[in-house]
Design an enzyme around this catalytic site. Structure first.
Site, mmCIF file in Angstrom:
data_model
loop_
_atom_site.group_PDB
_atom_site.id
_atom_site.type_symbol
_atom_site.label_atom_id
_atom_site.label_comp_id
_atom_site.label_asym_id
_atom_site.label_seq_id
_atom_site.Cartn_x
_atom_site.Cartn_y
_atom_site.Cartn_z
ATOM 1 N N ASP A 87 -3.333 -2.937 -2.415
ATOM 2 C CA ASP A 87 -4.338 -1.884 -2.535
ATOM 3 C C ASP A 87 -4.142 -1.134 -3.855
ATOM 4 O O ASP A 87 -3.083 -1.226 -4.481
ATOM 5 C CB ASP A 87 -4.196 -0.899 -1.354
ATOM 6 C CG ASP A 87 -5.365 0.082 -1.307
ATOM 7 O OD1 ASP A 87 -5.216 1.142 -0.676
ATOM 8 O OD2 ASP A 87 -6.423 -0.206 -1.909
ATOM 9 N N ASN A 88 -5.167 -0.402 -4.281
ATOM 10 C CA ASN A 88 -5.055 0.566 -5.377
ATOM 11 C C ASN A 88 -4.634 -0.002 -6.729
ATOM 12 O O ASN A 88 -3.942 0.680 -7.489
ATOM 13 C CB ASN A 88 -4.056 1.681 -5.007
ATOM 14 C CG ASN A 88 -4.364 2.298 -3.686
ATOM 15 O OD1 ASN A 88 -3.596 2.160 -2.738
ATOM 16 N ND2 ASN A 88 -5.505 2.947 -3.573
ATOM 17 N N GLU A 124 -11.616 4.633 -1.231
ATOM 18 C CA GLU A 124 -11.842 5.019 0.174
ATOM 19 C C GLU A 124 -12.680 6.300 0.296
ATOM 20 O O GLU A 124 -12.382 7.316 -0.301
ATOM 21 C CB GLU A 124 -10.528 5.178 0.942
ATOM 22 C CG GLU A 124 -9.434 5.950 0.269
ATOM 23 C CD GLU A 124 -8.385 5.022 -0.337
ATOM 24 O OE1 GLU A 124 -8.783 4.006 -0.916
ATOM 25 O OE2 GLU A 124 -7.209 5.318 -0.238
ATOM 26 N N ASP A 174 0.834 -1.211 0.000
ATOM 27 C CA ASP A 174 0.000 0.000 0.000
ATOM 28 C C ASP A 174 0.858 1.245 0.000
ATOM 29 O O ASP A 174 0.517 2.264 0.609
ATOM 30 C CB ASP A 174 -0.924 -0.009 1.224
ATOM 31 C CG ASP A 174 -2.040 1.013 1.122
ATOM 32 O OD1 ASP A 174 -2.580 1.419 2.174
ATOM 33 O OD2 ASP A 174 -2.363 1.432 -0.013
ATOM 34 N N LYS A 180 2.867 2.973 -5.990
ATOM 35 C CA LYS A 180 2.459 1.885 -6.899
ATOM 36 C C LYS A 180 3.587 1.342 -7.741
ATOM 37 O O LYS A 180 3.601 0.177 -8.084
ATOM 38 C CB LYS A 180 1.318 2.368 -7.796
ATOM 39 C CG LYS A 180 0.237 3.130 -7.045
ATOM 40 C CD LYS A 180 -0.242 2.358 -5.833
ATOM 41 C CE LYS A 180 -0.724 3.252 -4.699
ATOM 42 N NZ LYS A 180 -0.714 2.528 -3.403
HETATM 43 O O1 LIG Z 1 0.130 6.932 -2.672
HETATM 44 C C1 LIG Z 1 -0.657 6.126 -2.168
HETATM 45 N N1 LIG Z 1 -0.192 5.149 -1.355
HETATM 46 C C2 LIG Z 1 -1.023 4.243 -0.796
HETATM 47 N N2 LIG Z 1 -2.353 4.228 -0.977
HETATM 48 C C3 LIG Z 1 -2.896 5.230 -1.753
HETATM 49 C C4 LIG Z 1 -4.290 5.269 -1.914
HETATM 50 O O2 LIG Z 1 -5.053 4.317 -1.282
HETATM 51 C C5 LIG Z 1 -4.855 6.264 -2.710
HETATM 52 F F1 LIG Z 1 -6.191 6.279 -2.847
HETATM 53 C C6 LIG Z 1 -4.062 7.231 -3.352
HETATM 54 C C7 LIG Z 1 -4.679 8.287 -4.174
HETATM 55 C C8 LIG Z 1 -4.497 9.618 -3.827
HETATM 56 C C9 LIG Z 1 -5.093 10.609 -4.592
HETATM 57 C C10 LIG Z 1 -5.879 10.273 -5.699
HETATM 58 F F2 LIG Z 1 -6.463 11.240 -6.419
HETATM 59 C C11 LIG Z 1 -6.065 8.952 -6.035
HETATM 60 C C12 LIG Z 1 -5.478 7.949 -5.277
HETATM 61 C C13 LIG Z 1 -2.676 7.205 -3.187
HETATM 62 C C14 LIG Z 1 -2.087 6.204 -2.385
HETATM 63 MG MG LIG Z 2 -3.903 2.688 -0.590
#
Ligand SMILES: O=c1[nH]cnc2c(O)c(F)c(-c3ccc(F)cc3)cc12
Ligand SMILES: [Mg+2]
Length: 217
Positions: free
Chosen positions: A169-170, A199, A141, A144
């Site tokens: 995740d993601n 989330e 997590d 990426k």
């Molecule tokens: O960098 C990350 N590390 C771990 N988890 C993340 C995440 O769950 C996100 F939704 C996002 C995220 C942040 C902003 C957005 F517009 C979309 C996804 C980033 C991360």
């Molecule tokens: Mg995440």
């Protein structure tokens, strides 16, 4: 404001959550993210899948890459057996500092170790410096582009055993370029994709990938 979003979240938790109660810390954090400010926690839906994995697997040694504020670290650790532990790695010092406070607030400092270093450097030392033999659960997590680098490193270090679970995740937003292709193309894993809400955004979809290691020890 002079404070960061993460510091404001911690302040809210300290004022509204019950000390020593992980469930209260998580509920309060979800409330903060829904009513005050969004934060990138593996929230309710993703968290429910994580809970299910931990309850079924009953892991002894867990590794999380990307602690952020400690939400998923608390979520994992609250379901661990007494002797089990979680090592969670966060490269950002400000996030790591907040995460340590959140872990303490939840009363889980004896189960969770927050390490403020680069994930690759720690993975290379898990056996020698962190007394790890095998990893039962890995939660990816962090950034990426590092999923594929770090899973290959974990394999190189022979840290997985048959039945170990790698949970990512993601895999849709922001997306894990190359990781999905790698893990789904590997004969050493059996992967399952779960379509989940992003989330705290009920109108956006993300995805998580659960991969069970079936390869050579
Ligand atoms: O960098 C990350 N590390 C771990 N988890 C993340 C995440 O769950 C996100 F939704 C996002 C995220 C942040 C902003 C957005 F517009 C979309 C996804 C980033 C991360
Ligand atoms: Mg995440």
């Amino acid at each position: 404001k002079g404070t960061t979003r993460e510091q404001r979240a911690l302040k809210y938790l300290k004022e509204h959550a019950r000390q020593g109660d992980p469930d209260s810390v998580l509920e309060t954090f979800d409330e903060f993210c829904r009513t005050q400010e969004w934060a990138m926690n593996a929230a309710e839906e993703k968290g429910d899948i994580l809970d299910e994995i931990v309850r079924e697997l009953q892991p002894t040694t867990c590794l999380e890459l990307g602690t952020y504020c400690g939400y998923s670290a608390v979520r994992i650790a609250r379901n661990l057996s007494p002797s089990a532990r979680l090592i969670t790695i966060e490269v950002n010092p400000d996030y790591a500092a907040v995460a340590r406070e959140v872990v303490k607030l939840a009363g889980l400092q004896d189960k969770i170790e927050v390490i403020n270093l680069d994930s690759a450097d720690v993975i290379r030392e898990l056996k020698t410096k962190y007394d790890v033999t095998k990893l039962d659960l890995v939660f990816l997590d962090h950034w990426k582009y590092l999923y594929i680098r770090d899973i290959k490193l974990i394999e190189e270090e022979k840290l997985l055993k048959k039945g170990s679970v790698v949970f990512a995740d993601n895999v849709i937003i922001p997306g894990a370029p190359g990781y999905l292709e790698y893990i789904r193309g590997s004969k050493n894993y059996k992967s399952t994709f779960y379509s989940v809400h992003f989330e705290y955004m009920d109108d956006m979809k993300d995805g998580v990938e659960k991969s069970v290691y079936i390869g050579d020890e």
